[in-house]
Design a protein around this motif. Structure first.
Motif, PDB file in Angstrom:
ATOM      1  N   LEU A  59       6.701  18.568  -8.312  1.00  6.32           N
ATOM      2  CA  LEU A  59       6.894  19.035  -9.684  1.00  6.32           C
ATOM      3  C   LEU A  59       6.471  20.483  -9.890  1.00  6.32           C
ATOM      4  O   LEU A  59       6.769  21.076 -10.933  1.00  6.32           O
ATOM      5  N   GLU A  60       5.804  21.080  -8.906  1.00  4.67           N
ATOM      6  CA  GLU A  60       5.485  22.497  -9.003  1.00  4.67           C
ATOM      7  C   GLU A  60       6.740  23.363  -8.935  1.00  4.67           C
ATOM      8  O   GLU A  60       6.747  24.502  -9.398  1.00  4.67           O
ATOM      9  N   SER A  61       7.796  22.829  -8.356  1.00  5.37           N
ATOM     10  CA  SER A  61       9.055  23.567  -8.286  1.00  5.37           C
ATOM     11  C   SER A  61       9.759  23.546  -9.637  1.00  5.37           C
ATOM     12  O   SER A  61       9.917  22.480 -10.246  1.00  5.37           O
ATOM     13  N   PRO A  62      10.235  24.695 -10.131  1.00  4.67           N
ATOM     14  CA  PRO A  62      10.986  24.699 -11.392  1.00  4.67           C
ATOM     15  C   PRO A  62      12.318  23.963 -11.287  1.00  4.67           C
ATOM     16  O   PRO A  62      12.928  23.647 -12.308  1.00  4.67           O
ATOM     17  N   GLY A  70      20.286  13.561  -1.943  1.00  5.65           N
ATOM     18  CA  GLY A  70      18.872  13.412  -2.273  1.00  5.65           C
ATOM     19  C   GLY A  70      18.141  12.575  -1.254  1.00  5.65           C
ATOM     20  O   GLY A  70      18.677  12.243  -0.183  1.00  5.65           O
ATOM     21  N   PHE A  71      16.916  12.230  -1.595  1.00  7.46           N
ATOM     22  CA  PHE A  71      16.012  11.566  -0.669  1.00  7.46           C
ATOM     23  C   PHE A  71      15.240  10.462  -1.379  1.00  7.46           C
ATOM     24  O   PHE A  71      14.931  10.583  -2.574  1.00  7.46           O
ATOM     25  N   ASP A 127      16.437  21.770  -1.116  1.00 10.52           N
ATOM     26  CA  ASP A 127      15.594  22.970  -1.180  1.00 10.52           C
ATOM     27  C   ASP A 127      14.183  22.628  -1.632  1.00 10.52           C
ATOM     28  O   ASP A 127      13.202  23.144  -1.090  1.00 10.52           O
ATOM     29  N   ALA A 128      14.074  21.745  -2.629  1.00 12.85           N
ATOM     30  CA  ALA A 128      12.750  21.400  -3.158  1.00 12.85           C
ATOM     31  C   ALA A 128      11.917  20.670  -2.111  1.00 12.85           C
ATOM     32  O   ALA A 128      10.708  20.935  -1.969  1.00 12.85           O
ATOM     33  N   LEU A 129      12.531  19.755  -1.369  1.00  9.26           N
ATOM     34  CA  LEU A 129      11.775  19.006  -0.366  1.00  9.26           C
ATOM     35  C   LEU A 129      11.520  19.864   0.873  1.00  9.26           C
ATOM     36  O   LEU A 129      10.449  19.766   1.492  1.00  9.26           O
ATOM     37  N   ALA A 130      12.473  20.718   1.215  1.00  5.25           N
ATOM     38  CA  ALA A 130      12.303  21.586   2.378  1.00  5.25           C
ATOM     39  C   ALA A 130      11.175  22.586   2.180  1.00  5.25           C
ATOM     40  O   ALA A 130      10.598  23.078   3.158  1.00  5.25           O
ATOM     41  N   ALA A 131      10.827  22.885   0.943  1.00  2.00           N
ATOM     42  CA  ALA A 131       9.685  23.765   0.681  1.00  2.00           C
ATOM     43  C   ALA A 131       8.388  23.133   1.171  1.00  2.00           C
ATOM     44  O   ALA A 131       7.423  23.835   1.476  1.00  2.00           O
ATOM     45  N   LEU A 132       8.370  21.790   1.255  1.00  2.00           N
ATOM     46  CA  LEU A 132       7.201  21.082   1.776  1.00  2.00           C
ATOM     47  C   LEU A 132       7.316  20.814   3.269  1.00  2.00           C
ATOM     48  O   LEU A 132       6.295  20.717   3.955  1.00  2.00           O
ATOM     49  N   ASN A 133       8.545  20.665   3.755  1.00  2.00           N
ATOM     50  CA  ASN A 133       8.759  20.497   5.195  1.00  2.00           C
ATOM     51  C   ASN A 133      10.232  20.804   5.499  1.00  2.00           C
ATOM     52  O   ASN A 133      11.116  20.021   5.147  1.00  2.00           O
ATOM     53  N   PRO A 134      10.510  21.941   6.180  1.00  2.00           N
ATOM     54  CA  PRO A 134      11.898  22.344   6.440  1.00  2.00           C
ATOM     55  C   PRO A 134      12.681  21.354   7.296  1.00  2.00           C
ATOM     56  O   PRO A 134      13.913  21.413   7.331  1.00  2.00           O
ATOM     57  N   ALA A 135      12.009  20.432   7.972  1.00  4.93           N
ATOM     58  CA  ALA A 135      12.699  19.486   8.860  1.00  4.93           C
ATOM     59  C   ALA A 135      13.717  18.628   8.118  1.00  4.93           C
ATOM     60  O   ALA A 135      14.686  18.150   8.722  1.00  4.93           O
ATOM     61  N   VAL A 136      13.536  18.435   6.815  1.00  6.66           N
ATOM     62  CA  VAL A 136      14.458  17.562   6.075  1.00  6.66           C
ATOM     63  C   VAL A 136      15.855  18.153   5.987  1.00  6.66           C
ATOM     64  O   VAL A 136      16.819  17.424   5.730  1.00  6.66           O
ATOM     65  N   ARG A 137      15.994  19.460   6.210  1.00 11.96           N
ATOM     66  CA  ARG A 137      17.328  20.075   6.151  1.00 11.96           C
ATOM     67  C   ARG A 137      18.249  19.526   7.245  1.00 11.96           C
ATOM     68  O   ARG A 137      19.479  19.584   7.107  1.00 11.96           O
ATOM     69  N   GLU A 138      17.671  19.040   8.334  1.00 11.89           N
ATOM     70  CA  GLU A 138      18.473  18.536   9.445  1.00 11.89           C
ATOM     71  C   GLU A 138      18.983  17.123   9.204  1.00 11.89           C
ATOM     72  O   GLU A 138      19.839  16.635   9.943  1.00 11.89           O
ATOM     73  N   MET A 139      18.478  16.450   8.171  1.00 16.95           N
ATOM     74  CA  MET A 139      18.882  15.073   7.912  1.00 16.95           C
ATOM     75  C   MET A 139      20.242  15.025   7.232  1.00 16.95           C
ATOM     76  O   MET A 139      20.579  15.889   6.424  1.00 16.95           O
ATOM     77  N   GLY A 162       0.792  -1.227   0.000  1.00 14.46           N
ATOM     78  CA  GLY A 162       0.000   0.000   0.000  1.00 14.46           C
ATOM     79  C   GLY A 162       0.822   1.273   0.000  1.00 14.46           C
ATOM     80  O   GLY A 162       0.288   2.356   0.233  1.00 14.46           O
ATOM     81  N   ARG A 163       2.134   1.132  -0.286  1.00 20.37           N
ATOM     82  CA  ARG A 163       2.999   2.310  -0.288  1.00 20.37           C
ATOM     83  C   ARG A 163       3.771   2.404  -1.594  1.00 20.37           C
ATOM     84  O   ARG A 163       4.231   1.393  -2.136  1.00 20.37           O
ATOM     85  N   ALA A 164       3.908   3.613  -2.099  1.00 20.22           N
ATOM     86  CA  ALA A 164       4.720   3.905  -3.278  1.00 20.22           C
ATOM     87  C   ALA A 164       6.095   4.385  -2.819  1.00 20.22           C
ATOM     88  O   ALA A 164       6.318   4.657  -1.635  1.00 20.22           O
ATOM     89  N   LEU A 165       7.021   4.490  -3.762  1.00 17.72           N
ATOM     90  CA  LEU A 165       8.381   4.927  -3.443  1.00 17.72           C
ATOM     91  C   LEU A 165       8.868   5.856  -4.544  1.00 17.72           C
ATOM     92  O   LEU A 165       8.824   5.500  -5.731  1.00 17.72           O
ATOM     93  N   ILE A 166       9.314   7.047  -4.158  1.00 14.45           N
ATOM     94  CA  ILE A 166       9.882   7.983  -5.125  1.00 14.45           C
ATOM     95  C   ILE A 166      11.247   8.439  -4.629  1.00 14.45           C
ATOM     96  O   ILE A 166      11.551   8.357  -3.431  1.00 14.45           O
ATOM     97  N   ALA A 167      12.075   8.905  -5.549  1.00 18.02           N
ATOM     98  CA  ALA A 167      13.404   9.404  -5.200  1.00 18.02           C
ATOM     99  C   ALA A 167      13.570  10.798  -5.787  1.00 18.02           C
ATOM    100  O   ALA A 167      13.273  11.026  -6.964  1.00 18.02           O
ATOM    101  N   LEU A 168      14.040  11.716  -4.964  1.00 14.72           N
ATOM    102  CA  LEU A 168      14.335  13.086  -5.382  1.00 14.72           C
ATOM    103  C   LEU A 168      15.830  13.276  -5.247  1.00 14.72           C
ATOM    104  O   LEU A 168      16.370  13.211  -4.133  1.00 14.72           O
TER     105      LEU A 168
END
Length: 370
Positions: A210-213, A192-193, A153-165, A140-146
């Motif tokens: 994908l909304e991010s350029p 990446g993630f 920066d692109a992922l932090a726009a959705l949640n800044p917490a990822v910058r600490e990883m 029941g889970r999908a998997l994507i890679a960024l």
């Protein structure tokens, strides 16, 4: 392709103009309109978004689950801290590789990501050899890679917490309204993630990214050239049941505690061969190769010590043109006494033996956030 499985992103891939191809039993995007070379370079410069939902996601639960899994992998699982991930591989009794995988300590259970083509074999292997452990395949889970320098920066726009990883950290992160399991890792040599997301929320998350350029969808074609530039093995090509981890140059993934003299040395399938090769060296080695000219030497190209005469000494396992390094590149196996960097050997292409130089791996320097 009517008998192939489709990921939850299939309709979005088609909408985005992907060329779909069969891959490991799935209908997957090999490329989009820009093409493999531009997608490859975009990932190196910005952030590429990959659908890797065909891969298997597995949870292991049970008493002393880390100790149990160590019976099947030559990797330190007991010492893996909660919220951390580690690369590993299942080994055969002869010291070959059944599959390579990612292993995460999620506190009360382990989370594995395995290759699509080996998923059923891996599940059978786990259930047969770890009868006391609950083995749950997640469907029941999908998997994507960024992946790429702008992925944070692109992922932090959705949640800044990822910058600490940092590299190989894993965390539960809310993204676009979805409860996701995020690891700071990937298969491209870039920072990446990888993001495990409920199927029902997958397309929403992908559209949000994908909304991010800075983000573009990337197909399997560029994923392969990116991993080859990064010197990463592909199961079924560069590693398999006839290849030992030491031959493949994966010594770094076998921690000291599991080696001869370590506190938990051995105890995994093929330990006699693998521990012996760690001490004395393997008979053959995986090497990087840089062919002369512009034509790639691809998989199954025979390798020779001399320009004329003599039997083949090895074979190329992966080969392609490297857009970032602007030249062809290959990996393959040669006898240990021919594996020194700078050695010239010859690949037979269309009946002609062409020179290639043994080169250090990776071909492209990684940029992980340590």
């Amino acid at each position: 392709m009517s008998d192939l499985s489709r990921t939850v992103f299939y309709d979005l891939h088609v909408e985005l103009g992907a060329r779909m191809v069969p891959f490991a039993g799935w209908e997957m995007p090999v490329q989009y309109a820009p093409g493999v070379m531009k997608e490859h370079l975009f990932t190196r410069e910005s952030a590429g978004l990959f659908d890797v939902s065909h891969m298997g996601q597995v949870i292991l639960r049970g008493p002393d689950v880390a100790e149990a899994l160590e019976r099947l992998v030559p990797v330190d699982i007991v010492g893996l801290a909660e919220g951390r991930q580690r690369y590993g591989f299942f080994t055969t009794d002869d010291g070959g590789i059944i599959d390579d995988l990612m292993i995460t300590n999620r506190g009360d259970h382990l989370f594995l990501v395995v290759n699509a083509a080996r998923k059923e074999a891996d599940l059978e292997h786990l259930r047969l050899h770890l009868p006391e452990i609950e083995v749950e395949e997640l469907t029941g889970r999908a998997l994507i890679a960024l992946q790429g320098p702008k992925a944070e920066d692109a992922l932090a726009a959705l949640n800044p917490a990822v910058r600490e990883m940092r590299f190989m950290d894993v965390a539960d992160v809310e993204l676009a309204g979805a409860s996701c399991w995020v690891s700071r890792s990937g298969y491209t040599g870039e920072d990446g993630f990888e993001i495990s997301v409920p199927n029902t929320m997958g397309p929403r998350l992908m559209r949000a990214l994908l909304e991010s350029p800075a983000v573009q969808p990337i197909g399997l074609g560029a994923r392969d050239s990116l991993r080859l530039e990064a010197g990463l093995c592909l199961y079924g090509s560069d590693i398999g049941e006839t290849t030992s981890p030491v031959e493949a140059g994966l010594n770094w993934a076998i921690q000291t505690v599991r080696r001869k003299g370590g506190a938990r040395a051995g105890g995994f399938p093929g330990a006699d061969r693998i521990l012996s090769e760690l001490e004395t060296g393997p008979a053959r080695k995986r090497v990087g190769l840089l062919p002369e000219g512009r034509a790639p030497m691809r998989a199954h190209t025979a390798l020779f010590a001399e320009a004329e005469g003599g039997a083949a000494i090895g074979e190329i396992t992966s080969g392609a043109f490297g857009p970032s390094i602007e030249r062809p590149m290959s990996m393959g196996y040669v006898p240990a006494d021919h594996a020194m960097e700078g050695t010239t050997i010859f690949g037979e292409v269309r009946g002609k033996r062409l020179p290639a130089t043994i080169a250090p791996l990776p071909f492209h320097k990684p940029s992980y956030k340590r």
